[in-house]
Design an enzyme around this catalytic site. Sequence first.
Site, short mmCIF file in Angstrom:
data_model
loop_
_atom_site.label_atom_id
_atom_site.label_comp_id
_atom_site.label_asym_id
_atom_site.label_seq_id
_atom_site.Cartn_x
_atom_site.Cartn_y
_atom_site.Cartn_z
N CYS A 14 8.58 -1.31 -1.43
CA CYS A 14 7.31 -1.34 -1.00
C CYS A 14 7.52 -3.31 -1.23
CB CYS A 14 6.31 -1.04 -1.17
SG CYS A 14 5.69 -2.12 -2.75
N GLU A 15 7.10 -3.81 -0.01
CA GLU A 15 6.52 -5.57 0.39
C GLU A 15 5.61 -5.25 -0.06
OE1 GLU A 15 6.25 -5.34 4.97
OE2 GLU A 15 4.39 -5.51 4.60
N HIS A 16 4.92 -4.76 -0.99
CA HIS A 16 3.77 -5.76 -1.44
C HIS A 16 3.96 -5.96 -3.32
CE1 HIS A 16 1.08 -3.11 1.29
NE2 HIS A 16 1.69 -4.27 2.36
N HIS A 17 4.82 -4.72 -3.88
CA HIS A 17 5.09 -4.89 -5.11
C HIS A 17 6.38 -5.28 -5.27
CE1 HIS A 17 1.30 -2.86 -4.50
NE2 HIS A 17 0.77 -3.21 -5.53
N GLN A 44 5.63 2.54 4.50
CA GLN A 44 6.28 3.90 4.44
C GLN A 44 5.86 3.88 6.39
OE1 GLN A 44 5.76 6.73 2.13
NE2 GLN A 44 5.27 8.47 3.59
N HIS A 72 5.85 6.66 -4.87
CA HIS A 72 5.50 4.71 -4.42
C HIS A 72 5.12 4.53 -5.84
CE1 HIS A 72 5.21 4.22 -0.27
NE2 HIS A 72 4.32 5.41 -0.07
N CYS A 129 4.74 2.17 -7.25
CA CYS A 129 3.96 0.61 -7.28
C CYS A 129 3.25 1.74 -7.67
CB CYS A 129 3.71 -0.04 -5.93
SG CYS A 129 3.23 0.87 -4.40
ZN ZN Z 1 3.74 -1.46 -3.32
#
Ligand code: ZN
Length: 189
Positions: free
Chosen positions: A76-79, A117, A145, A147
Amino acid sequence: MDKAVLEGAVKTILTEIGENPAREGLAKTPERVAKAFEALTIGYAQDPAQVLGDAMFDSASSQMVLVRGVEFYSLCEHHLMPFFGAAHVAYIPNGKVVGLSKIPRMIDVFARRLQIQERMTDQIADAIMSAVKPKGVAVVINARHLCMEMRGVQKRGAETTTSALRGVFLKDIKTREEFTGFLGLGMRV
Ligand code: ZN
């Protein structure tokens, strides 16, 4: 990718979380993490159109082609934490079909990048639309996920489902029902 810079960055993370990057177990960790990131983001160097274009065949069939349960692993690009699950892809040919093994390969091209996603689902559908030019495409992805599960809301085992419909799958409810029937989801998409 400059490996030395990446290894230095991993060393900084280790130090900042209070670890000793020089201790035996961690001495080679920056090198290993750099290598892992190289493999997990190899999709940036690959072209999905080329993967699909490599094996395209003329076909008179206009019956649904469904490739279900393609396992994938992404970040995931956030975490920068893994999300993983299965992708289901269907299309209705319009003069051309694509070699079946190319669909999982193309999914990996998108999975091996930093992703969310929802976007990955759209990208898979759009890549098939533009390369194969079918009458329609449907993509459904179910994923877990880490995260969400290891941090944040800590909901273990929760699955996220996303879908992307194009062409006849959008316009024709019968085609859509045939697809969800094949998937055994009994869901409305
Ligand atoms: Zn994430």
